[in-house]
Motif scaffolding. Structure first.
Motif, PDB file in Angstrom:
ATOM      1  N   GLY A  23       0.797  -1.222   0.000  1.00  0.00           N
ATOM      2  CA  GLY A  23       0.000   0.000   0.000  1.00  0.00           C
ATOM      3  C   GLY A  23       0.824   1.265   0.000  1.00  0.00           C
ATOM      4  N   SER A  24       2.115   1.158   0.350  1.00  0.00           N
ATOM      5  CA  SER A  24       2.957   2.356   0.362  1.00  0.00           C
ATOM      6  C   SER A  24       3.368   2.728  -1.060  1.00  0.00           C
ATOM      7  CB  SER A  24       4.200   2.132   1.227  1.00  0.00           C
ATOM      8  OG  SER A  24       5.019   1.133   0.665  1.00  0.00           O
ATOM      9  N   GLU A  25       3.684   3.995  -1.265  1.00  0.00           N
ATOM     10  CA  GLU A  25       4.175   4.466  -2.557  1.00  0.00           C
ATOM     11  C   GLU A  25       5.631   4.862  -2.398  1.00  0.00           C
ATOM     12  OE1 GLU A  25       1.713   7.463  -4.330  1.00  0.00           O
ATOM     13  OE2 GLU A  25      -0.018   6.131  -4.424  1.00  0.00           O
ATOM     14  N   ILE A  26       6.468   4.365  -3.319  1.00  0.00           N
ATOM     15  CA  ILE A  26       7.896   4.664  -3.277  1.00  0.00           C
ATOM     16  C   ILE A  26       8.346   5.104  -4.660  1.00  0.00           C
ATOM     17  CG2 ILE A  26       8.385   3.075  -1.376  1.00  0.00           C
ATOM     18  CD1 ILE A  26       9.426   1.074  -3.472  1.00  0.00           C
ATOM     19  N   ASP A  27       9.433   5.868  -4.701  1.00  0.00           N
ATOM     20  CA  ASP A  27      10.037   6.285  -5.960  1.00  0.00           C
ATOM     21  C   ASP A  27      11.251   5.413  -6.233  1.00  0.00           C
ATOM     22  OD1 ASP A  27       8.140   8.248  -6.052  1.00  0.00           O
ATOM     23  OD2 ASP A  27       9.475   9.881  -5.509  1.00  0.00           O
ATOM     24  N   VAL A  28      11.307   4.816  -7.424  1.00  0.00           N
ATOM     25  CA  VAL A  28      12.394   3.921  -7.817  1.00  0.00           C
ATOM     26  C   VAL A  28      12.787   4.199  -9.262  1.00  0.00           C
ATOM     27  CG1 VAL A  28      11.696   2.082  -6.233  1.00  0.00           C
ATOM     28  CG2 VAL A  28      10.799   2.100  -8.555  1.00  0.00           C
ATOM     29  N   PHE A  29      13.917   3.670  -9.678  1.00  0.00           N
ATOM     30  CA  PHE A  29      14.333   3.716 -11.072  1.00  0.00           C
ATOM     31  C   PHE A  29      14.080   2.351 -11.697  1.00  0.00           C
ATOM     32  CE2 PHE A  29      16.729   7.335  -9.541  1.00  0.00           C
ATOM     33  CZ  PHE A  29      16.582   8.233 -10.591  1.00  0.00           C
ATOM     34  N   ILE A  30      13.463   2.334 -12.880  1.00  0.00           N
ATOM     35  CA  ILE A  30      13.228   1.099 -13.611  1.00  0.00           C
ATOM     36  C   ILE A  30      14.507   0.759 -14.359  1.00  0.00           C
ATOM     37  CG2 ILE A  30      11.881  -0.030 -15.426  1.00  0.00           C
ATOM     38  CD1 ILE A  30      10.281   0.556 -12.878  1.00  0.00           C
ATOM     39  N   SER A  31      15.037  -0.434 -14.139  1.00  0.00           N
ATOM     40  CA  SER A  31      16.303  -0.800 -14.781  1.00  0.00           C
ATOM     41  C   SER A  31      16.123  -1.628 -16.038  1.00  0.00           C
ATOM     42  CB  SER A  31      17.203  -1.540 -13.797  1.00  0.00           C
ATOM     43  OG  SER A  31      16.573  -2.711 -13.360  1.00  0.00           O
ATOM     44  N   GLU A  32      15.025  -2.362 -16.142  1.00  0.00           N
ATOM     45  CA  GLU A  32      14.787  -3.194 -17.327  1.00  0.00           C
ATOM     46  C   GLU A  32      13.293  -3.472 -17.437  1.00  0.00           C
ATOM     47  OE1 GLU A  32      15.658  -7.621 -15.648  1.00  0.00           O
ATOM     48  OE2 GLU A  32      17.399  -6.320 -15.909  1.00  0.00           O
ATOM     49  N   THR A  33      12.866  -3.936 -18.617  1.00  0.00           N
ATOM     50  CA  THR A  33      11.452  -4.246 -18.818  1.00  0.00           C
ATOM     51  C   THR A  33      11.312  -5.432 -19.761  1.00  0.00           C
ATOM     52  OG1 THR A  33       9.307  -3.344 -19.488  1.00  0.00           O
ATOM     53  CG2 THR A  33      11.216  -2.607 -20.732  1.00  0.00           C
ATOM     54  N   ASN A  34      10.186  -6.122 -19.649  1.00  0.00           N
ATOM     55  CA  ASN A  34       9.886  -7.208 -20.587  1.00  0.00           C
ATOM     56  C   ASN A  34       8.815  -6.771 -21.587  1.00  0.00           C
ATOM     57  OD1 ASN A  34       7.445  -7.312 -19.229  1.00  0.00           O
ATOM     58  ND2 ASN A  34       7.801  -9.297 -18.291  1.00  0.00           N
ATOM     59  N   GLY A  35       8.472  -5.505 -21.594  1.00  0.00           N
ATOM     60  CA  GLY A  35       7.473  -4.966 -22.505  1.00  0.00           C
ATOM     61  C   GLY A  35       6.231  -4.469 -21.796  1.00  0.00           C
ATOM     62  N   SER A  36       5.811  -5.166 -20.738  1.00  0.00           N
ATOM     63  CA  SER A  36       4.618  -4.731 -20.016  1.00  0.00           C
ATOM     64  C   SER A  36       4.871  -4.502 -18.525  1.00  0.00           C
ATOM     65  CB  SER A  36       3.496  -5.758 -20.178  1.00  0.00           C
ATOM     66  OG  SER A  36       3.890  -6.994 -19.623  1.00  0.00           O
ATOM     67  N   ALA A  37       5.952  -5.053 -18.019  1.00  0.00           N
ATOM     68  CA  ALA A  37       6.317  -4.882 -16.608  1.00  0.00           C
ATOM     69  C   ALA A  37       7.807  -4.575 -16.526  1.00  0.00           C
ATOM     70  CB  ALA A  37       5.996  -6.130 -15.811  1.00  0.00           C
ATOM     71  N   GLY A  38       8.168  -3.741 -15.573  1.00  0.00           N
ATOM     72  CA  GLY A  38       9.564  -3.371 -15.389  1.00  0.00           C
ATOM     73  C   GLY A  38      10.113  -3.946 -14.098  1.00  0.00           C
ATOM     74  N   ARG A  39      11.415  -3.895 -13.955  1.00  0.00           N
ATOM     75  CA  ARG A  39      12.079  -4.344 -12.727  1.00  0.00           C
ATOM     76  C   ARG A  39      12.839  -3.179 -12.126  1.00  0.00           C
ATOM     77  NH1 ARG A  39      11.409  -9.537 -11.981  1.00  0.00           N
ATOM     78  NH2 ARG A  39      11.323 -10.953 -13.731  1.00  0.00           N
ATOM     79  N   ALA A  40      12.679  -3.064 -10.815  1.00  0.00           N
ATOM     80  CA  ALA A  40      13.420  -2.065 -10.059  1.00  0.00           C
ATOM     81  C   ALA A  40      14.150  -2.797  -8.938  1.00  0.00           C
ATOM     82  CB  ALA A  40      12.474  -1.027  -9.479  1.00  0.00           C
ATOM     83  N   TYR A  41      15.353  -2.343  -8.644  1.00  0.00           N
ATOM     84  CA  TYR A  41      16.158  -2.958  -7.589  1.00  0.00           C
ATOM     85  C   TYR A  41      16.467  -1.904  -6.544  1.00  0.00           C
ATOM     86  CZ  TYR A  41      16.728  -6.594 -11.075  1.00  0.00           C
ATOM     87  OH  TYR A  41      16.479  -7.567 -12.012  1.00  0.00           O
TER      88      TYR A  41
END
Length: 90
Positions: A23-41
Motif C-alpha cells: 500500500g505504500s508508494e515509493i520512488d524507484v528507477f526502472i532498470s529493465e522491462t519485458n514490454g509490459s512490466a519493469g524491474r526495479a532494484y
C-alpha cells in the motif's frame, strides 16, 4: 557520553534488503522491462512493476506496492506515474 558516542550520534545503517509495506508508494528507477512490466532494484530487493513498459527504463517512477515477501526480498507494484529522468540517460 564519550567523544566517540557524540561523534556517532544519529548514525544509522541502511539495510541491503529493505522491507516494503503493501500500500505504500515509493520512488524507484526502472532498470529493465519485458514490454509490459519493469524491474526495479532497491539494494538486494527486487520489485516487479506492472505497467512499466520500455518508455520507463532509466526513469524515476512512483510505484504503489501491492505485494511483498520479506523472506525472498521480492515484491510487486503498480506504476503510478513517471516522476523524473535518470541523470545517466542521454
Amino acid at each position: 557520553m564519550s567523544i566517540f558516542d557524540k561523534y556517532l550520534t544519529g548514525w544509522t545503517f541502511r539495510a541491503n534488503r529493505p522491507s516494503l509495506e503493501v500500500g505504500s508508494e515509493i520512488d524507484v528507477f526502472i532498470s529493465e522491462t519485458n514490454g509490459s512490466a519493469g524491474r526495479a532494484y532497491i539494494g538486494d530487493t527486487e520489485l516487479l512493476v506492472e505497467g512499466a513498459g520500455p518508455e520507463t527504463v532509466e526513469k524515476q517512477v512512483r510505484v504503489r506496492v501491492t505485494d511483498f515477501d520479506e523472506t525472498t526480498a521480492t515484491g510487486e507494484g503498480d506504476l503510478v506515474e513517471v516522476v523524473g529522468e535518470s541523470s545517466y540517460s542521454g
